[in-house]
Write a protein that holds these residues in place. Structure first.
Motif, PDB file in Angstrom:
ATOM      1  N   PRO A  22      59.356  46.164  40.267  1.00  0.00           N
ATOM      2  CA  PRO A  22      58.788  44.980  39.606  1.00  0.00           C
ATOM      3  C   PRO A  22      58.153  44.013  40.601  1.00  0.00           C
ATOM      4  O   PRO A  22      57.174  43.339  40.280  1.00  0.00           O
ATOM      5  CB  PRO A  22      59.996  44.355  38.899  1.00  0.00           C
ATOM      6  N   THR A  23      58.698  43.948  41.823  1.00  0.00           N
ATOM      7  CA  THR A  23      58.131  43.052  42.839  1.00  0.00           C
ATOM      8  C   THR A  23      56.725  43.496  43.223  1.00  0.00           C
ATOM      9  O   THR A  23      55.800  42.675  43.303  1.00  0.00           O
ATOM     10  CB  THR A  23      59.041  43.027  44.077  1.00  0.00           C
ATOM     11  N   LEU A  24      56.528  44.780  43.452  1.00  0.00           N
ATOM     12  CA  LEU A  24      55.215  45.279  43.866  1.00  0.00           C
ATOM     13  C   LEU A  24      54.201  45.192  42.731  1.00  0.00           C
ATOM     14  O   LEU A  24      53.033  44.843  42.953  1.00  0.00           O
ATOM     15  CB  LEU A  24      55.328  46.715  44.363  1.00  0.00           C
ATOM     16  N   TRP A  25      54.600  45.503  41.501  1.00  0.00           N
ATOM     17  CA  TRP A  25      53.660  45.413  40.380  1.00  0.00           C
ATOM     18  C   TRP A  25      53.286  43.963  40.104  1.00  0.00           C
ATOM     19  O   TRP A  25      52.129  43.658  39.797  1.00  0.00           O
ATOM     20  CB  TRP A  25      54.250  46.061  39.131  1.00  0.00           C
ATOM     21  N   SER A  26      54.237  43.055  40.229  1.00  0.00           N
ATOM     22  CA  SER A  26      53.927  41.634  40.052  1.00  0.00           C
ATOM     23  C   SER A  26      52.978  41.145  41.143  1.00  0.00           C
ATOM     24  O   SER A  26      52.036  40.385  40.876  1.00  0.00           O
ATOM     25  CB  SER A  26      55.223  40.821  40.066  1.00  0.00           C
ATOM     26  N   HIS A  27      53.213  41.593  42.365  1.00  0.00           N
ATOM     27  CA  HIS A  27      52.337  41.205  43.478  1.00  0.00           C
ATOM     28  C   HIS A  27      50.935  41.767  43.278  1.00  0.00           C
ATOM     29  O   HIS A  27      49.935  41.080  43.560  1.00  0.00           O
ATOM     30  CB  HIS A  27      52.929  41.700  44.792  1.00  0.00           C
ATOM     31  N   ARG A  28      50.835  42.972  42.785  1.00  0.00           N
ATOM     32  CA  ARG A  28      49.523  43.578  42.537  1.00  0.00           C
ATOM     33  C   ARG A  28      48.734  42.770  41.504  1.00  0.00           C
ATOM     34  O   ARG A  28      47.538  42.520  41.669  1.00  0.00           O
ATOM     35  CB  ARG A  28      49.688  45.023  42.069  1.00  0.00           C
ATOM     36  N   LEU A  29      49.413  42.340  40.440  1.00  0.00           N
ATOM     37  CA  LEU A  29      48.738  41.538  39.420  1.00  0.00           C
ATOM     38  C   LEU A  29      48.286  40.206  40.001  1.00  0.00           C
ATOM     39  O   LEU A  29      47.182  39.726  39.706  1.00  0.00           O
ATOM     40  CB  LEU A  29      49.678  41.314  38.238  1.00  0.00           C
ATOM     41  N   TRP A  30      49.114  39.603  40.835  1.00  0.00           N
ATOM     42  CA  TRP A  30      48.751  38.331  41.464  1.00  0.00           C
ATOM     43  C   TRP A  30      47.519  38.491  42.348  1.00  0.00           C
ATOM     44  O   TRP A  30      46.607  37.654  42.321  1.00  0.00           O
ATOM     45  CB  TRP A  30      49.934  37.818  42.284  1.00  0.00           C
ATOM     46  N   VAL A  31      47.467  39.558  43.132  1.00  0.00           N
ATOM     47  CA  VAL A  31      46.308  39.794  44.001  1.00  0.00           C
ATOM     48  C   VAL A  31      45.043  39.976  43.166  1.00  0.00           C
ATOM     49  O   VAL A  31      43.975  39.429  43.495  1.00  0.00           O
ATOM     50  CB  VAL A  31      46.556  41.025  44.901  1.00  0.00           C
ATOM     51  N   LEU A  32      45.141  40.714  42.085  1.00  0.00           N
ATOM     52  CA  LEU A  32      43.969  40.921  41.230  1.00  0.00           C
ATOM     53  C   LEU A  32      43.500  39.613  40.598  1.00  0.00           C
ATOM     54  O   LEU A  32      42.289  39.397  40.448  1.00  0.00           O
ATOM     55  CB  LEU A  32      44.288  41.945  40.140  1.00  0.00           C
ATOM     56  N   LYS A  33      44.419  38.755  40.234  1.00  0.00           N
ATOM     57  CA  LYS A  33      44.036  37.451  39.694  1.00  0.00           C
ATOM     58  C   LYS A  33      43.227  36.663  40.710  1.00  0.00           C
ATOM     59  O   LYS A  33      42.206  36.039  40.364  1.00  0.00           O
ATOM     60  CB  LYS A  33      45.280  36.652  39.285  1.00  0.00           C
ATOM     61  N   GLN A  34      43.654  36.686  41.964  1.00  0.00           N
ATOM     62  CA  GLN A  34      42.913  35.966  43.005  1.00  0.00           C
ATOM     63  C   GLN A  34      41.542  36.588  43.209  1.00  0.00           C
ATOM     64  O   GLN A  34      40.549  35.878  43.417  1.00  0.00           O
ATOM     65  CB  GLN A  34      43.702  35.982  44.325  1.00  0.00           C
ATOM     66  N   LEU A  35      41.465  37.893  43.138  1.00  0.00           N
ATOM     67  CA  LEU A  35      40.188  38.581  43.325  1.00  0.00           C
ATOM     68  C   LEU A  35      39.202  38.222  42.217  1.00  0.00           C
ATOM     69  O   LEU A  35      38.014  37.986  42.470  1.00  0.00           O
ATOM     70  CB  LEU A  35      40.424  40.090  43.356  1.00  0.00           C
ATOM     71  N   LEU A  36      39.697  38.154  40.977  1.00  0.00           N
ATOM     72  CA  LEU A  36      38.822  37.834  39.857  1.00  0.00           C
ATOM     73  C   LEU A  36      38.328  36.392  39.911  1.00  0.00           C
ATOM     74  O   LEU A  36      37.277  36.073  39.351  1.00  0.00           O
ATOM     75  CB  LEU A  36      39.552  38.087  38.533  1.00  0.00           C
ATOM     76  N   LYS A  37      39.073  35.527  40.587  1.00  0.00           N
ATOM     77  CA  LYS A  37      38.665  34.120  40.686  1.00  0.00           C
ATOM     78  C   LYS A  37      37.471  33.925  41.610  1.00  0.00           C
ATOM     79  O   LYS A  37      36.678  33.002  41.419  1.00  0.00           O
ATOM     80  CB  LYS A  37      39.841  33.269  41.190  1.00  0.00           C
TER      81      LYS A  37
END
Length: 356
Positions: free
Chosen positions: A157-172
């Motif tokens: 869950p830590t890695l999948w949550s981190h992956r989603l966070w990184v993608l959010k920053q990328l989309l911004k």
């Protein structure tokens, strides 16, 4: 005999020279005779050697990295310090997360480091392109963990949550067209399906995919309306996810995600075709597994597709009596069993090419 420093340097050298390549990492038995194997993007390391590398990485992390200020973090991620320090900063937490994918302190430090770059001055030359490169490198690192035959990383869950966070920053920071978002969704689905193969019933991977779909659906693309764009994103995934589910029919996580997608599509015919395809598969091979029949029962009731079941298990006129017997059977505690009983009545008359 490998020392902890040697183990750290060997593993650090691979991570430091990785670039944007995706590694395949595997824990190998000590009986192979070598504590560390490296061939291209493939890495094999014994558990003992990984523990040795982790002890050195942990010492460096708490001694050097944890006290870093935001300015220090910015210098680290932009690579303006010495190459040796830069490599050490890059790989220390990567080795820690390879050993312990739930090491929240190491993962949060990586977030701090990325945030330092995201908040740097706008007048930095090529700022956005550099940030996009850094975030993409983080995604390939996570994919190296999540698509490798490791025991816990594929379902972390830590890695999948981190992956989603990184993608959010990328989309911004990156302008996205509708086609680029669809390509992104395809790529992330491939990562999730690979993780699902490595770790069956991978609830966290498919939960990540639901969250990503919701995130992409909210992305302002060409002033599309939310419902139409959400349906287009879901429609793109229906067939590949169904292909995966039919290849892994015992995996309930995949079937539940398929129902999620069918709930978001706007084309009823797509729902009919998907459920009909699953019914024909179950009918023709004689599949009795609970996960598949749970999907059929829930999909039929949610989308009012009883006629699709009737069509799949249609008896000849002279053989109609077994079907009536099955339909009139008393309800069971588990609704999916009634669907399976009807299929069994069909198999009793017509048989199947394969029976589980």
């Amino acid at each position: 005999m490998t020392t902890p420093d040697d183990a750290f340097q060997q593993l650090a050298g691979v991570f430091a020279s990785r670039g944007d390549e995706i590694l395949e990492i595997e824990i190998i038995p000590s009986s192979l005779g070598s504590p560390f194997l490296h061939d291209g993007c493939s890495i094999g390391i014994t558990k003992k050697t990984l523990v040795q590398a982790y002890t050195v990485a942990r010492q460096l992390f708490f001694k050097k990295l944890m006290p870093m200020s935001e300015d220090d973090l910015l210098v680290s991620i932009l690579g303006t310090n010495s190459s040796q320090d830069f490599a050490s900063d890059q790989v220390t937490t990567e080795i820690m997360l390879l050993f312990d994918c739930e090491h929240l302190t190491a993962c949060n430090w990586r977030k701090r480091r990325l945030l330092a770059a995201l908040m740097c001055r706008r007048d930095v030359p090529d700022r956005d392109s550099r940030l996009i490169q850094i975030l993409n490198t983080e995604l390939t690192l996570l994919q190296s963990y999540q698509c490798s035959p490791l025991h816990r990383h594929t379902k972390s869950p830590t890695l999948w949550s981190h992956r989603l966070w990184v993608l959010k920053q990328l989309l911004k920071i990156e302008d996205q067209s509708s086609e680029s978002l669809l390509d992104l969704e395809r790529h992330e689905l491939a990562v999730v399906l690979r993780a699902g193969e490595l770790h069956p019933k991978n609830y966290y991977a498919f939960t990540y995919m639901r969250q990503l779909h919701a995130l992409l659906a909210r992305s302002p693309v060409e002033k599309r309306d939310y419902s139409g764009w959400s349906a287009e994103l879901a429609t793109l995934l229906v067939d590949p996810v169904l292909d995966w589910c039919l290849s892994n029919p015992r995996d309930i996580s995949g079937w539940v995600f398929e129902i999620y997608l069918l709930n978001h599509v706007s084309d009823r015919q797509l729902q009919v075709d998907a459920v009909g395809r699953v019914l024909r598969f179950a009918r023709d091979v004689g599949w009795e597994g609970e996960s598949l029949w749970t999907f059929i029962d829930q999909a039929v009731r949610q989308f009012d597709l009883e006629s699709v079941v009737d069509e799949a298990f249609l008896f000849d006129r002279e053989r109609r009596e077994p079907m009536c017997t099955a339909v009139q059977s008393p309800p069971t505690k588990w609704p999916w069993r009634a669907r399976l009983d009807r299929a069994r009545a069909y198999w009793a008359v017509y048989g199947s090419s394969y029976h589980t």
